[in-house]
Write a protein that holds these residues in place. Structure first.
Motif, mmCIF file in Angstrom:
data_model
loop_
_atom_site.group_PDB
_atom_site.id
_atom_site.type_symbol
_atom_site.label_atom_id
_atom_site.label_comp_id
_atom_site.label_asym_id
_atom_site.label_seq_id
_atom_site.Cartn_x
_atom_site.Cartn_y
_atom_site.Cartn_z
ATOM 1 N N UNK A 200 -5.447 -1.761 10.529
ATOM 2 C CA UNK A 200 -5.657 -2.267 9.164
ATOM 3 C C UNK A 200 -5.850 -1.162 8.137
ATOM 4 N N UNK A 201 -6.396 -0.030 8.531
ATOM 5 C CA UNK A 201 -6.593 1.073 7.600
ATOM 6 C C UNK A 201 -5.923 2.334 8.135
ATOM 7 N N UNK A 202 -5.204 3.051 7.288
ATOM 8 C CA UNK A 202 -5.065 2.759 5.857
ATOM 9 C C UNK A 202 -4.118 1.603 5.541
ATOM 10 N N UNK A 203 -3.194 1.291 6.466
ATOM 11 C CA UNK A 203 -2.265 0.187 6.208
ATOM 12 C C UNK A 203 -2.144 -0.718 7.426
ATOM 13 N N UNK A 204 -1.980 -1.980 7.142
ATOM 14 C CA UNK A 204 -1.761 -3.000 8.156
ATOM 15 C C UNK A 204 -0.260 -3.042 8.471
ATOM 16 N N UNK A 205 0.140 -3.207 9.741
ATOM 17 C CA UNK A 205 1.580 -3.216 10.047
ATOM 18 C C UNK A 205 2.357 -4.300 9.303
ATOM 19 N N UNK A 206 1.688 -5.387 8.885
ATOM 20 C CA UNK A 206 2.404 -6.411 8.108
ATOM 21 C C UNK A 206 2.776 -5.888 6.721
ATOM 22 N N UNK A 207 2.182 -4.751 6.329
ATOM 23 C CA UNK A 207 2.486 -4.173 5.017
ATOM 24 C C UNK A 207 3.683 -3.229 5.050
ATOM 25 N N UNK A 208 4.047 -2.736 6.232
ATOM 26 C CA UNK A 208 5.185 -1.797 6.269
ATOM 27 C C UNK A 208 6.311 -2.210 7.213
ATOM 28 N N UNK A 209 6.129 -3.284 7.987
ATOM 29 C CA UNK A 209 7.230 -3.866 8.747
ATOM 30 C C UNK A 209 7.765 -5.058 7.961
#
Length: 268
Positions: free
Chosen positions: A206-215
């Motif tokens: 989830x930090x710094x980014x969640x995989x749903x944000x870049x896949x």
């Protein structure tokens, strides 16, 4: 360089050594030695069809895990700690079952060591949690920890790591909470989320980014199904979660939980 490689190969070829297994329960603690477990009165030879780690039928000397967990109740929670940092979160109820899917502690005999898991790798020993009839209990690959050194009784994941919890306003049977249960079962052994978790193998989800944000699109689901199909490298450790292990509806629930948690970031 050649002498170092030769030494490494020699070390891998050496017989397995006796090892201790620690079991820490709220009301008791005991350390078992390999020889004690091999001679345990409940020990027997078990055959495991389609062993998760060896990908073939294996035969082990094993003890029913329930026999090593006196006083543990089905509502309790355990963590299996492996030598490589893998930390499997295990509900006690399936471990105590005597019918259907049954949990066994396979014990590596130093006189008859198990084969390496792969070329240049150690075996699954000294202790390996295996299951007979796993399909009867929908047992996931993450519930087969190998190279185990310790079992310890802990509070539930939500109690220990509140940063992993979905919105408390959601109903207990909400799909997001169902996804959280699947996350604990399939992901938490390797990954943390919002810094919560004990695993040391994979990145925080989830930090710094969640995989749903870049896949984008269905690529996250494709990655979970077969990581090597999207990112291929020899040292990759993430296993493939096939539909037989994680059905499509459960994969949807898992991704739904991750997407929900993208809006609930907390810095570790």
């Amino acid at each position: 360089m050649k002498p170092i490689l030769a030494l490494f190969a020699l070390l891998l070829s050496l017989p397995a050594a006796a090892a201790p297994l620690t079991i820490e329960l709220d009301h008791s603690q005991k350390t078992w030695q390999t020889a004690e477990l091999l001679k345990h009165p409940d020990a027997q030879t078990v055959q495991i069809i389609d062993d998760v780690s060896y990908k073939r039928t294996m035969t082990y000397r094993a003890v029913p895990l329930a026999a090593l967990l006196p006083g543990l109740k089905p509502a309790n929670h355990l963590q299996a700690v492996a030598l490589d940092g893998f930390a499997a979160e295990l509900a006690a109820a399936p471990l105590l079952e005597k019918n259907g899917a049954r949990a066994w502690l396979a014990v590596e005999d130093p006189a008859h060591p198990w084969p390496p898991l792969a070329q240049g790798k150690p075996s699954a020993g000294p202790f390996y949690l295996v299951w007979t009839h796993p399909q009867a209990g929908h047992i996931s690959p993450e519930q087969w920890p190998f190279q185990v050194s310790k079992f310890k009784q802990l509070q539930t994941v939500g109690e220990r790591f509140p940063a992993l919890l979905p919105d408390p306003k959601l109903a207990a049977n909400d799909p997001i909470n169902q996804g959280f249960a699947l996350f604990q079962k399939n992901c938490l052994a390797c990954h943390r989320l919002n810094g919560g978790g004990d695993a040391q193998m994979g990145p925080d989800l989830n930090v710094p980014y969640n995989p749903t944000e870049y896949f984008s699109g269905d690529f996250l689901k494709r990655y979970i199904r077969d990581p090597q199909s999207l990112r291929h490298w020899p040292q990759a450790k993430m296993p493939a979660f096939t539909a037989s292990v994680l059905p499509d509806n459960e994969l949807d629930l898992l991704v739904g939980y991750l997407r929900h948690m993208a809006g609930r970031k907390q810095q570790p």
